[in-house]
Design a protein around this motif. Sequence first.
Motif, short mmCIF file in Angstrom:
data_model
loop_
_atom_site.label_atom_id
_atom_site.label_comp_id
_atom_site.label_asym_id
_atom_site.label_seq_id
_atom_site.Cartn_x
_atom_site.Cartn_y
_atom_site.Cartn_z
N TYR A 66 47.03 41.98 52.68
CA TYR A 66 45.67 41.92 53.21
C TYR A 66 44.94 40.78 52.54
N GLU A 67 43.98 40.22 53.24
CA GLU A 67 43.17 39.14 52.70
C GLU A 67 41.79 39.24 53.33
N LEU A 68 40.79 39.07 52.52
CA LEU A 68 39.40 39.18 53.00
C LEU A 68 38.67 37.87 52.79
N PRO A 69 37.69 37.59 53.63
CA PRO A 69 36.89 36.38 53.43
C PRO A 69 35.98 36.53 52.21
N ASP A 70 35.54 35.39 51.68
CA ASP A 70 34.60 35.41 50.56
C ASP A 70 33.32 36.12 50.97
N GLN A 71 32.74 36.86 50.03
CA GLN A 71 31.50 37.58 50.26
C GLN A 71 30.91 37.96 48.91
N ASP A 72 29.78 38.62 48.91
CA ASP A 72 29.18 39.12 47.67
C ASP A 72 30.25 39.84 46.85
N TRP A 73 30.31 39.56 45.53
CA TRP A 73 31.40 40.10 44.70
C TRP A 73 31.51 41.62 44.78
N GLU A 75 30.67 43.69 47.13
CA GLU A 75 31.21 44.08 48.43
C GLU A 75 32.69 43.70 48.54
N TYR A 76 33.03 42.54 47.99
CA TYR A 76 34.41 42.07 48.00
C TYR A 76 35.31 43.05 47.23
N VAL A 77 34.84 43.50 46.07
CA VAL A 77 35.58 44.46 45.27
C VAL A 77 35.78 45.76 46.05
N LYS A 78 34.71 46.28 46.60
CA LYS A 78 34.80 47.55 47.34
C LYS A 78 35.77 47.45 48.52
N ALA A 79 35.67 46.35 49.28
CA ALA A 79 36.53 46.19 50.47
C ALA A 79 37.99 46.02 50.08
N ASN A 80 38.27 45.15 49.11
CA ASN A 80 39.65 44.95 48.66
C ASN A 80 40.25 46.23 48.11
N ASN A 81 39.47 46.92 47.29
CA ASN A 81 40.01 48.11 46.62
C ASN A 81 40.21 49.27 47.59
N ALA A 82 39.39 49.33 48.63
CA ALA A 82 39.60 50.35 49.67
C ALA A 82 40.93 50.08 50.39
N LEU A 83 41.24 48.81 50.64
CA LEU A 83 42.52 48.47 51.28
C LEU A 83 43.69 48.74 50.34
N ALA A 84 43.50 48.48 49.05
CA ALA A 84 44.55 48.77 48.07
C ALA A 84 44.83 50.27 48.00
N GLU A 85 43.76 51.05 47.97
CA GLU A 85 43.90 52.51 47.91
C GLU A 85 44.60 53.03 49.17
N GLU A 86 44.22 52.50 50.32
CA GLU A 86 44.85 52.90 51.58
C GLU A 86 46.34 52.56 51.57
N PHE A 87 46.68 51.38 51.07
CA PHE A 87 48.09 50.98 51.00
C PHE A 87 48.89 51.96 50.13
N VAL A 88 48.35 52.30 48.97
CA VAL A 88 49.05 53.22 48.06
C VAL A 88 49.18 54.60 48.69
N GLU A 89 48.10 55.08 49.30
CA GLU A 89 48.14 56.42 49.91
C GLU A 89 49.15 56.50 51.04
N THR A 90 49.35 55.41 51.76
CA THR A 90 50.33 55.43 52.87
C THR A 90 51.73 55.05 52.40
N ASN A 91 51.87 54.68 51.12
CA ASN A 91 53.17 54.32 50.56
C ASN A 91 53.40 54.99 49.21
#
Length: 122
Positions: A66-73, A75-91
Amino acid sequence: MTNDIEAIKSISSLSNGKTVGGELGFTFPEVLEAIRQCTANKVAVLGVEIFRVKADSYETAKMSGYELPDQDWSEYVKANNALAEEFVETNPAGDQHIYVLTTSSWREFCKVQEVKKSWSGK
């Protein structure tokens, strides 16, 4: 090189040790709490790798993508980490596996930007 997450006890204490390359390794489900602690400490989880631990090596089992565009730090942390958590939960991986988190704090991010400027001569 030490990553900033190693200095954050609420994250490093969840680690199951370090990989041969010196990165923190987490087991399931502790990795989920490590990601939550990264979010609480404003550390972005840029990617997750799952390795199968063998007698004398690590074998890549799966990597997030996954890769996200630059944004407020924040918000960037929250969005990236939500995707990381989703990846782990599904794997979810078994006892013979570890998760390695590729992370960046704001300080580390700024340092990389400075290095990139010096390379480009700007």
